[in-house]
Enzyme design. Structure first.
Site, PDB file in Angstrom:
ATOM      1  CG  ASP A   1      -5.032   1.623   4.585  1.00  0.00           C
ATOM      2  OD1 ASP A   1      -5.528   1.645   5.579  1.00  0.00           O
ATOM      3  OD2 ASP A   1      -4.925   2.395   3.730  1.00  0.00           O
TER       4      ASP A   1
ATOM      5  CG  HIS B   1      -6.735   6.061   3.704  1.00  0.00           C
ATOM      6  ND1 HIS B   1      -7.073   5.923   2.403  1.00  0.00           N
ATOM      7  CD2 HIS B   1      -8.380   6.244   4.293  1.00  0.00           C
ATOM      8  CE1 HIS B   1      -8.401   5.546   2.214  1.00  0.00           C
ATOM      9  NE2 HIS B   1      -9.017   6.111   3.388  1.00  0.00           N
TER      10      HIS B   1
ATOM     11  CG  HIS C   1      -1.770  10.865   3.626  1.00  0.00           C
ATOM     12  ND1 HIS C   1      -1.482  12.175   3.997  1.00  0.00           N
ATOM     13  CD2 HIS C   1      -2.114  10.827   2.352  1.00  0.00           C
ATOM     14  CE1 HIS C   1      -0.822  12.816   3.109  1.00  0.00           C
ATOM     15  NE2 HIS C   1      -1.140  12.108   2.164  1.00  0.00           N
TER      16      HIS C   1
ATOM     17  CG  ASP D   1      -1.910   1.008   1.001  1.00  0.00           C
ATOM     18  OD1 ASP D   1      -2.776   0.960   0.220  1.00  0.00           O
ATOM     19  OD2 ASP D   1      -1.968   1.952   2.098  1.00  0.00           O
TER      20      ASP D   1
ATOM     21  CG  ASP E   1      -8.970  17.179  -1.876  1.00  0.00           C
ATOM     22  OD1 ASP E   1      -9.531  18.047  -0.957  1.00  0.00           O
ATOM     23  OD2 ASP E   1      -9.263  17.464  -3.196  1.00  0.00           O
TER      24      ASP E   1
ATOM     25  CD  GLU F   1      -1.949   6.359   2.407  1.00  0.00           C
ATOM     26  OE1 GLU F   1      -2.814   7.318   1.775  1.00  0.00           O
ATOM     27  OE2 GLU F   1      -2.530   5.387   3.083  1.00  0.00           O
TER      28      GLU F   1
END
Length: 216
Positions: free
Chosen positions: A157, A152, A57, A7, A52, A9
């Site tokens: 995750d 997140h 995160h 995963d 955003d 970010e």
């Protein structure tokens, strides 16, 4: 075959401009039944984190200013994932970012270094078509506790993705979660379920054993 749950970010949604700021690879090995984690926060250089993205995160530029750049960890990353199965939720997002970073540093696409890439979003869409299939929705659908996921984050995750993948794997292969194991045909050795020599229906039983050991 080793399995890696991956995963990312990022600073935003545009893989051509934005940068990866967190990466986690959660490896589950077959040979020693252990877990290994590859995790880094990354410096995006002069690319700012969008509002955003920050709301998603919660990672800010100040926190990342002394972190390594992607180029600093790229060789470690390739060594870690080499010849493994990579499991990602929404490859359309993560792969674009990873392949762009690899390409910019003179490397080949990710699929050149790993054995296979599996997209749990694509799998879930085939099973639950015309329904939402985000990681959060799938956790709720499968009764997976995601209460610690306030924001997140690549590590949490990956943990949730592992549980989602197992549930999808069970459904995809049409096997019930609860299996009545006949103790006369099976035994445990070194914490692994194995088949006794006098068992019948070898093909199915080997499949069942792989399934049980995979779930552990």
């Amino acid at each position: 075959m080793n399995k890696i749950f991956l995963d990312l970010e990022t600073t935003g949604l545009n893989y051509k401009i934005d940068k990866i700021i967190e990466i986690c690879c959660l490896k589950k090995t077959n040979f020693d039944n252990k877990e290994y984690i590859f995790h880094y926060y990354l410096n995006p250089g002069n690319i700012k984190i969008s509002k955003d993205a920050y709301l998603v995160h919660g990672i800010n530029s100040e926190f990342l200013k002394n972190k390594p750049y992607f180029k600093d960890i790229i060789n470690k990353f390739i060594f870690f994932i080499r010849n493994s199965k990579i499991i990602i939720h929404n490859t359309n997002f993560d792969l674009k970012f990873l392949n762009n970073e690899l390409k910019n540093k003179g490397f080949k696409n990710l699929n050149h270094y790993c054995y296979k890439i599996i997209d749990t979003l694509k799998i879930s869409k085939k099973i639950y078509f015309n329904k939402k299939n985000s990681l959060k929705v799938l956790c709720k659908r499968f009764g997976i506790d995601d209460s610690k996921r306030i924001k997140h984050g690549a590590i949490i995750d990956c943990r949730l993705l592992e549980e989602v993948f197992i549930n999808l794997w069970i459904i995809k292969n049409k096997i019930e979660y609860k299996i009545n194991i006949n103790k006369e045909k099976y035994l445990f050795k070194n914490n692994n379920l194995i088949l006794k020599a006098n068992s019948y229906n070898i093909k199915f039983n080997k499949f069942l054993i792989n399934y049980i050991n995979f779930l552990k």
